[in-house]
Write an enzyme that holds these catalytic residues in place. Structure first.
Site, PDB file in Angstrom:
ATOM      1  N   ILE A 158       0.837  -1.202   0.000  1.00 50.59           N
ATOM      2  CA  ILE A 158       0.000   0.000   0.000  1.00 50.59           C
ATOM      3  C   ILE A 158       0.868   1.246   0.000  1.00 50.59           C
ATOM      4  O   ILE A 158       0.573   2.223  -0.701  1.00 50.59           O
ATOM      5  CB  ILE A 158      -0.957  -0.006   1.201  1.00 50.59           C
ATOM      6  CG1 ILE A 158      -1.923  -1.197   1.101  1.00 50.59           C
ATOM      7  CG2 ILE A 158      -1.740   1.305   1.279  1.00 50.59           C
ATOM      8  CD1 ILE A 158      -2.805  -1.379   2.324  1.00 50.59           C
ATOM      9  N   CYS A 208       2.108   1.204   7.881  1.00 48.60           N
ATOM     10  CA  CYS A 208       2.809   0.085   8.499  1.00 48.60           C
ATOM     11  C   CYS A 208       1.815  -0.821   9.232  1.00 48.60           C
ATOM     12  O   CYS A 208       0.719  -0.387   9.608  1.00 48.60           O
ATOM     13  CB  CYS A 208       3.877   0.589   9.469  1.00 48.60           C
ATOM     14  SG  CYS A 208       3.254   1.712  10.746  1.00 48.60           S
ATOM     15  N   PRO A 209       2.172  -2.083   9.448  1.00 50.08           N
ATOM     16  CA  PRO A 209       1.299  -2.966  10.226  1.00 50.08           C
ATOM     17  C   PRO A 209       1.327  -2.573  11.698  1.00 50.08           C
ATOM     18  O   PRO A 209       2.254  -1.895  12.164  1.00 50.08           O
ATOM     19  CB  PRO A 209       1.916  -4.349  10.007  1.00 50.08           C
ATOM     20  CG  PRO A 209       3.360  -4.070   9.715  1.00 50.08           C
ATOM     21  CD  PRO A 209       3.386  -2.765   8.972  1.00 50.08           C
ATOM     22  N   SER A 236      -4.247   3.143   8.024  1.00 54.40           N
ATOM     23  CA  SER A 236      -3.682   1.832   8.328  1.00 54.40           C
ATOM     24  C   SER A 236      -4.388   1.191   9.518  1.00 54.40           C
ATOM     25  O   SER A 236      -5.341   0.431   9.348  1.00 54.40           O
ATOM     26  CB  SER A 236      -2.184   1.956   8.574  1.00 54.40           C
ATOM     27  OG  SER A 236      -1.610   0.680   8.766  1.00 54.40           O
ATOM     28  N   ASP A 261      -8.894   7.500   8.784  1.00 48.78           N
ATOM     29  CA  ASP A 261      -9.931   6.556   8.363  1.00 48.78           C
ATOM     30  C   ASP A 261     -10.100   5.412   9.349  1.00 48.78           C
ATOM     31  O   ASP A 261     -11.025   4.613   9.207  1.00 48.78           O
ATOM     32  CB  ASP A 261      -9.581   5.994   6.975  1.00 48.78           C
ATOM     33  CG  ASP A 261     -10.674   5.104   6.403  1.00 48.78           C
ATOM     34  OD1 ASP A 261     -11.841   5.554   6.344  1.00 48.78           O
ATOM     35  OD2 ASP A 261     -10.369   3.957   6.020  1.00 48.78           O
ATOM     36  N   GLU A 266     -13.609   0.950  17.064  1.00 49.95           N
ATOM     37  CA  GLU A 266     -14.535   1.182  15.955  1.00 49.95           C
ATOM     38  C   GLU A 266     -15.818   0.389  16.147  1.00 49.95           C
ATOM     39  O   GLU A 266     -15.744  -0.833  16.332  1.00 49.95           O
ATOM     40  CB  GLU A 266     -13.868   0.785  14.630  1.00 49.95           C
ATOM     41  CG  GLU A 266     -12.638   1.615  14.321  1.00 49.95           C
ATOM     42  CD  GLU A 266     -11.870   1.139  13.089  1.00 49.95           C
ATOM     43  OE1 GLU A 266     -10.986   1.871  12.611  1.00 49.95           O
ATOM     44  OE2 GLU A 266     -12.145   0.013  12.616  1.00 49.95           O
ATOM     45  N   HIS A 285     -13.672   4.103   8.268  1.00 51.61           N
ATOM     46  CA  HIS A 285     -12.949   2.886   7.854  1.00 51.61           C
ATOM     47  C   HIS A 285     -13.442   2.408   6.486  1.00 51.61           C
ATOM     48  O   HIS A 285     -13.862   1.244   6.321  1.00 51.61           O
ATOM     49  CB  HIS A 285     -13.112   1.781   8.902  1.00 51.61           C
ATOM     50  CG  HIS A 285     -11.981   0.781   8.861  1.00 51.61           C
ATOM     51  ND1 HIS A 285     -11.442   0.220   9.999  1.00 51.61           N
ATOM     52  CD2 HIS A 285     -11.292   0.242   7.821  1.00 51.61           C
ATOM     53  CE1 HIS A 285     -10.480  -0.637   9.659  1.00 51.61           C
ATOM     54  NE2 HIS A 285     -10.372  -0.624   8.346  1.00 51.61           N
TER      55      HIS A 285
END
Length: 317
Positions: A158, A208-209, A236, A261, A266, A285
């Protein structure tokens, strides 16, 4: 095979076909599944597909027929992978299906920070242009991206897609990337230390993860290293950011704006600090959720199940 989808609505609210999965077995689809409903609904399933409905160790113990879990996403932190492995349950995910869509929203959020097109449209519709003495007006500073620097934290799939789009706007791109030496170049992107990225960037974009090393990588001390004129974008994971620290930096003018986002919880509570922060754009999201990306996700999920049934599982985690 008995296949159960625990939370199919987000992936397919009605604009896609479930046929790729229907042809693989007896398919039962639930739009949403609460924690107390998981065991009842998945009790007889050999294959369970889930997007955000968690499958923890205590739940897995009550699903003796389960042989396979397909995560309808790239991230798989909702699954107790260790407990699944101990029970001989295969777990797979769907990598890279949304890379182009996430990069696209990243740039859309950046353009909104630069032009606030939505705010100007609302102003025109409210009659402000009709009442104006001049042929043109602006409610916010208008910013050109050409010549600016984007810093990408995490130059994976990404991140690379985002870099290409930023370069098309005339931006210089620098990045951090694990396992690449500082000073090297990849796809015309220079790899730098995090401190240098924060200091030089006009836009910092997170790709990044979420790991123990990256959790809350953006907090007061890193925000203070950014330019006062800089923007932060997060498409992310929410927990990459200490959200109260970001709200404080925005409200105190220590950075110029942010677009987010994803959040650490959430959906968020109504009192979340970023909902009232200055110059902060929030979207629910949606970066992953274009019809094209969801179609790829569904097709790949079905291909994962097909490979499992053939005895050659792919995309295992």
């Amino acid at each position: 095979m008995n296949i159960v989808v625990l939370d199919g609505y987000t992936l397919n609210p009605g604009d896609l076909s479930w046929e790729p999965l229907q042809r693989l077995g007896r398919l039962t689809i639930y739009e949403r599944t609460g924690p107390e409903q998981i065991v009842e609904r998945a009790r007889d399933a050999e294959i369970v597909l889930t997007n955000k409905t968690p499958l923890r160790a205590a739940t897995l113990e009550q699903l003796p027929k389960l042989k396979y879990i397909g995560v309808l996403a790239t991230g798989y932190d909702i699954i107790d992978v260790k407990a699944a492995a101990e029970r001989g349950v295969i777990v797979t995910n769907v990598p890279d299906y949304s890379s182009r869509s996430v990069a696209q929203l990243t740039m859309a959020l950046l353009l909104e920070l630069c032009h606030h097109a939505g705010r100007h449209s609302d102003s025109v519709k409210a009659g402000d242009w009709a009442a104006s003495r001049d042929f043109s007006y602006s409610l916010t500073p208008l910013i050109e991206l050409s010549g600016k620097t984007m810093g990408i934290i995490g130059l994976g799939t990404i991140g690379k897609q985002t870099a290409k789009l930023a370069q098309a706007f005339g931006m210089e791109v620098i990045a951090t990337k694990r396992r690449l030496p500082v000073g090297t170049t990849e796809d015309n992107v220079r790899i730098v230390e995090l401190d240098e990225l924060l200091r030089l960037s006009d836009v910092v974009s997170l790709h990044c993860p979420l790991t123990p090393e990256t959790e809350e990588i953006i907090q007061r001390k890193t925000l203070d290293r950014m330019k006062p004129s800089a923007f932060l974008i997060n498409t992310s994971r929410g927990k990459l950011v200490r959200e109260q620290d970001l709200a404080d930096a925005l409200n105190e003018g220590r950075i110029a704006g942010a677009a987010v986002d994803v959040l650490s919880q959430e959906p968020p509570g109504s009192d979340h600090p970023l909902t009232k922060a200055a110059n902060c754009i929030l979207t629910p999201h949606i970066a992953w959720a274009t019809q094209e990306a969801r179609s790829r996700l569904l097709e790949t999920a079905a291909a994962n199940v097909t490979a499992f049934l053939a005895g050659t599982p792919v995309h295992t985690v």
